[in-house]
Design an enzyme around this catalytic site. Sequence first.
Site, mmCIF file in Angstrom:
data_model
loop_
_atom_site.group_PDB
_atom_site.id
_atom_site.type_symbol
_atom_site.label_atom_id
_atom_site.label_comp_id
_atom_site.label_asym_id
_atom_site.label_seq_id
_atom_site.Cartn_x
_atom_site.Cartn_y
_atom_site.Cartn_z
ATOM 1 N N ARG A 1 47.585 60.099 57.034
ATOM 2 C CA ARG A 1 46.552 59.326 57.744
ATOM 3 C C ARG A 1 45.908 60.238 58.789
ATOM 4 O O ARG A 1 46.626 60.940 59.516
ATOM 5 C CB ARG A 1 47.151 58.061 58.404
ATOM 6 C CG ARG A 1 47.617 57.032 57.374
ATOM 7 C CD ARG A 1 47.883 55.681 57.990
ATOM 8 N NE ARG A 1 46.660 54.981 58.315
ATOM 9 C CZ ARG A 1 46.630 53.838 59.004
ATOM 10 N NH1 ARG A 1 47.752 53.295 59.439
ATOM 11 N NH2 ARG A 1 45.480 53.237 59.254
ATOM 12 N N ASN B 1 40.480 53.247 68.563
ATOM 13 C CA ASN B 1 41.418 52.193 68.159
ATOM 14 C C ASN B 1 40.843 51.471 66.939
ATOM 15 O O ASN B 1 39.750 51.794 66.452
ATOM 16 C CB ASN B 1 41.668 51.225 69.327
ATOM 17 C CG ASN B 1 42.823 50.285 69.049
ATOM 18 O OD1 ASN B 1 43.884 50.702 68.601
ATOM 19 N ND2 ASN B 1 42.639 48.994 69.279
ATOM 20 N N LYS B 2 41.568 50.488 66.476
ATOM 21 C CA LYS B 2 41.201 49.735 65.270
ATOM 22 C C LYS B 2 39.729 49.311 65.293
ATOM 23 O O LYS B 2 39.205 48.917 66.330
ATOM 24 C CB LYS B 2 42.117 48.514 65.173
ATOM 25 C CG LYS B 2 41.918 47.632 63.967
ATOM 26 C CD LYS B 2 41.945 48.367 62.652
ATOM 27 C CE LYS B 2 43.199 49.159 62.396
ATOM 28 N NZ LYS B 2 43.100 50.112 61.272
ATOM 29 N N ARG C 1 52.883 51.332 60.192
ATOM 30 C CA ARG C 1 51.571 51.685 60.717
ATOM 31 C C ARG C 1 51.632 51.530 62.228
ATOM 32 O O ARG C 1 52.655 51.108 62.771
ATOM 33 C CB ARG C 1 50.429 50.877 60.077
ATOM 34 C CG ARG C 1 50.728 49.524 59.513
ATOM 35 C CD ARG C 1 51.147 48.519 60.538
ATOM 36 N NE ARG C 1 50.159 48.456 61.605
ATOM 37 C CZ ARG C 1 50.379 48.007 62.812
ATOM 38 N NH1 ARG C 1 51.583 47.566 63.152
ATOM 39 N NH2 ARG C 1 49.438 47.979 63.716
ATOM 40 N N GLY C 2 50.522 51.843 62.900
ATOM 41 C CA GLY C 2 50.550 51.874 64.366
ATOM 42 C C GLY C 2 50.889 53.304 64.782
ATOM 43 O O GLY C 2 51.838 53.894 64.249
ATOM 44 N N ALA C 3 50.089 53.845 65.717
ATOM 45 C CA ALA C 3 50.184 55.282 66.020
ATOM 46 C C ALA C 3 51.603 55.762 66.367
ATOM 47 O O ALA C 3 52.097 56.727 65.757
ATOM 48 C CB ALA C 3 49.197 55.619 67.135
ATOM 49 N N ASP D 1 44.874 54.769 68.969
ATOM 50 C CA ASP D 1 45.403 55.747 68.012
ATOM 51 C C ASP D 1 45.192 57.174 68.470
ATOM 52 O O ASP D 1 45.870 58.091 68.025
ATOM 53 C CB ASP D 1 44.755 55.543 66.641
ATOM 54 C CG ASP D 1 45.216 54.215 66.071
ATOM 55 O OD1 ASP D 1 44.619 53.179 66.440
ATOM 56 O OD2 ASP D 1 46.190 54.210 65.320
ATOM 57 N N GLN E 1 45.967 42.847 60.704
ATOM 58 C CA GLN E 1 47.174 43.123 61.492
ATOM 59 C C GLN E 1 47.386 42.086 62.590
ATOM 60 O O GLN E 1 48.518 41.823 63.000
ATOM 61 C CB GLN E 1 47.089 44.518 62.138
ATOM 62 C CG GLN E 1 47.205 45.679 61.155
ATOM 63 C CD GLN E 1 45.847 46.165 60.718
ATOM 64 O OE1 GLN E 1 44.887 45.388 60.636
ATOM 65 N NE2 GLN E 1 45.740 47.441 60.401
HETATM 66 O O1 MRU Z 1 45.651 50.935 60.884
HETATM 67 P P1 MRU Z 1 46.779 50.668 61.831
HETATM 68 O O2 MRU Z 1 47.419 49.337 61.642
HETATM 69 O O3 MRU Z 1 47.783 51.806 61.831
HETATM 70 O O4 MRU Z 1 46.093 50.652 63.255
HETATM 71 C C1 MRU Z 1 46.869 50.403 64.387
HETATM 72 C C2 MRU Z 1 46.079 50.316 65.622
HETATM 73 O O5 MRU Z 1 44.878 50.465 65.623
HETATM 74 C C3 MRU Z 1 46.834 50.117 66.898
HETATM 75 O O6 MRU Z 1 46.069 49.399 67.816
HETATM 76 C C4 MRU Z 1 47.164 51.494 67.504
HETATM 77 O O7 MRU Z 1 47.836 52.296 66.571
HETATM 78 C C5 MRU Z 1 47.995 51.375 68.723
HETATM 79 S S1 MRU Z 1 49.638 50.936 68.295
HETATM 80 C C6 MRU Z 1 50.639 50.891 69.612
#
Ligand code: MRU
Length: 363
Positions: free
Chosen positions: A90, A252-253, A53-55, A242, A201
């Site tokens: 996603r 973002n999250k 996960r993470g963009a 993201d 996370q």
């Molecule tokens: O749902 P996730 O864990 O994929 O969400 C991740 C985030 O929100 C991160 O902050 C974002 O992807 C930036 S990662 C460098």
Amino acid sequence: MNINGISYRAIWPEQDGSSVNIIDQTRLPHDFSVIQLTDLSSAAQAISTMQVRGAPLIGATAAFGVALAMQENASDFGLKAACDVLLATRPTAVNLRWALERMQSVLSAASDIDRVKIAWQEAKLIADEDVEINRSIGVNGLPIIRALWEKKRNPVNILTHCNAGWLATVDWGTALAPIYAAHDAGIPVHVWVDETRPRNQGASLTAWELQQHGVQHTLIVDNVGGHLMQHGQVDMVIVGTDRTTAQGDVCNKIGTYLKALAANDNNVPFYVALPAPTIDWRIQNGVTEIPIEQRDGAEVSHISGLDATGKVVVVNIAPVDCQVANYAFDVTPARLVTGLITERGVCAASKDGLLGLYPEQMA
Ligand code: MRU
């Protein structure tokens, strides 16, 4: 990053080029487990179940997913079908679309016979580029932290939300890259780590990463940030994103927006660290134009952890059959963002700021 003396990336291809290794992030921090993705469906599943996960890491995994798919069917039909499957995993992180469009454009120009080789080359290039981009984000964010350190001569307190460290990218991370750079440069930093409900996370990944790297940190529940800011305990906020729009709105999250509001009310600088593939040049207004992922309600109504014997247990914390909403992301308007830290430098969260760093995007 270095784990027990071994250097890891969050994703890497097998030497023989037939499969891809990932760290199963659903098992951290309890278990550091490497698994192999061998086909399109395992890559798509790894993204949708959040083993990765993470963009930026979602984008890199999708690129490798296309390479795996080409081994199964390298026809035009196979390429399109693979990209459709991966794109549906996603909806919010735009790096996914970016990586798939890049793979499609390179592979469409190649004959079926060459596609497997070219797909692996391009996916590896995307992964290598991501590492260099994030290293540069660290270099560009370091002076901001150094300036705070020179002003106060006490550890710099940085609040972060979710995980935007090396586990969210191929290596280094985005929001954590300047923090690692500062720590490695001998600047004392202390990180307030938001637990980041519901997937935690922050607690499971960011706290683990910082611990591995020896960076001082404190885990807090998501609602503590405002209180800490009111009491001068936060010098700056750095988060990842993201999807950031052409006018600098930051998705973002979930919960990031509330941190930005609290930071604004307390004059705490609020920075967002991002690589170019996270910028969606096609849209302006993040609130109305970014698709916000909604996930299974069980992620909210249930929590998991380890029991005394080390076995993973899942427990219900809500009434049975309780109605649940699980929005995974929110949007922070550009006006609440102090600056964007990119691989090309730091800019204002605005159309002019972004175009100043990426002039090739001018219409
Ligand atoms: O749902 P996730 O864990 O994929 O969400 C991740 C985030 O929100 C991160 O902050 C974002 O992807 C930036 S990662 C460098």
